[in-house]
Write a protein that holds these residues in place. Structure first.
Motif, PDB file in Angstrom:
ATOM      1  N   MET A  20       0.402  -3.622   5.546  1.00  0.00           N
ATOM      2  CA  MET A  20      -0.896  -3.209   5.030  1.00  0.00           C
ATOM      3  C   MET A  20      -0.806  -3.009   3.528  1.00  0.00           C
ATOM      4  O   MET A  20       0.256  -2.689   2.995  1.00  0.00           O
ATOM      5  CB  MET A  20      -1.344  -1.886   5.673  1.00  0.00           C
ATOM      6  N   GLN A  21      -1.948  -3.174   2.850  1.00  0.00           N
ATOM      7  CA  GLN A  21      -1.988  -2.927   1.418  1.00  0.00           C
ATOM      8  C   GLN A  21      -1.855  -1.429   1.134  1.00  0.00           C
ATOM      9  O   GLN A  21      -2.330  -0.593   1.885  1.00  0.00           O
ATOM     10  CB  GLN A  21      -3.298  -3.417   0.811  1.00  0.00           C
ATOM     11  N   LEU A  22      -1.236  -1.142   0.007  1.00  0.00           N
ATOM     12  CA  LEU A  22      -1.067   0.239  -0.433  1.00  0.00           C
ATOM     13  C   LEU A  22      -1.182   0.282  -1.950  1.00  0.00           C
ATOM     14  O   LEU A  22      -0.577  -0.536  -2.644  1.00  0.00           O
ATOM     15  CB  LEU A  22       0.312   0.773  -0.019  1.00  0.00           C
ATOM     16  N   GLU A  23      -1.963   1.230  -2.449  1.00  0.00           N
ATOM     17  CA  GLU A  23      -2.094   1.411  -3.889  1.00  0.00           C
ATOM     18  C   GLU A  23      -1.247   2.601  -4.332  1.00  0.00           C
ATOM     19  O   GLU A  23      -1.285   3.667  -3.709  1.00  0.00           O
ATOM     20  CB  GLU A  23      -3.539   1.657  -4.291  1.00  0.00           C
ATOM     21  N   VAL A  24      -0.501   2.431  -5.406  1.00  0.00           N
ATOM     22  CA  VAL A  24       0.269   3.510  -6.009  1.00  0.00           C
ATOM     23  C   VAL A  24       0.003   3.476  -7.512  1.00  0.00           C
ATOM     24  O   VAL A  24       0.389   2.525  -8.198  1.00  0.00           O
ATOM     25  CB  VAL A  24       1.779   3.369  -5.735  1.00  0.00           C
TER      26      VAL A  24
END
Length: 200
Positions: A20-24
């Motif tokens: 899954m996409q993840l933003e950091v």
């Protein structure tokens, strides 16, 4: 504290390989949903959902549009990809599930979905299709391109227009770029497909 999960994306293609996409901190990567382990480092300005083993990624998007594009634009891109649907900016390409580039980030835009390793991409404001070796399958001369796929026929509907207020002309192309019809005055639908119309 600065992470954001793309929880409204998986309905489009599912969560392939659990990724899954993840933003950091404003950068996007991919995380293994079951273990929370980051598999592909968050280095991209855009990261689309994995579809058929590949994901659309991009660098150098306009920062004020990055979140809007990721959340709101995917569905329209999947159904009907327009060369002018995003503001200019960014370099777009595709990675595989190991995070290695299949298509380098050298295009102006791209569709999130692919057909058996064939990718709708944009160069100089025109849509075309490239394969996994980045070889051109459909020439870059179309203002719009849409992929149709079913158990009877698979290929592309493409359209071009000669400038502002010009008349749209439509074409029906096979999945390897072979041309069945061109110059249609109306957008083709399923009834134009060769197997159903006797190629006539």
């Amino acid at each position: 504290d600065n992470c954001w999960w793309a929880t409204d994306e998986p309905w489009l293609c599912g969560v392939e390989n659990g990724l899954m996409q993840l933003e950091v901190d404003g950068k996007w990567g991919y995380v293994q949903a079951e273990t929370d382990k980051i598999i592909i480092a968050p280095v991209f300005d855009y990261a689309g959902p994995f579809c058929a083993g590949y994901a659309h990624v991009a660098y150098n998007l306009h920062s004020e549009n990055a979140r809007e594009l990721l959340i709101n634009d995917t569905f329209s891109l999947a159904l009907w990809f327009r060369a002018d649907c995003r503001k200019p900016g960014g370099q777009h390409g595709f990675i595989n599930k190991e995070g290695k580039f299949v298509i380098p980030c050298e295009y102006d835009d791209a569709s999130d979905l692919n057909n058996d390793g064939r990718f709708i991409v944009v160069r100089d404001g025109k849509c075309g299709v490239v394969d996994q070796d980045n070889h051109t399958i459909v020439d870059f001369r179309w203002n719009r391109a849409l992929y149709y796929g079913n158990d009877v026929w698979a290929g592309y509907v493409a359209a071009s227009c000669d400038g502002e207020g010009g008349e749209w002309r439509w074409a029906l192309l096979g999945k390897d770029g072979e041309q069945y019809y061109e110059g249609l005055t109306e957008r083709p639908d399923l009834y134009y497909f060769p197997e159903r119309s006797g190629k006539g």
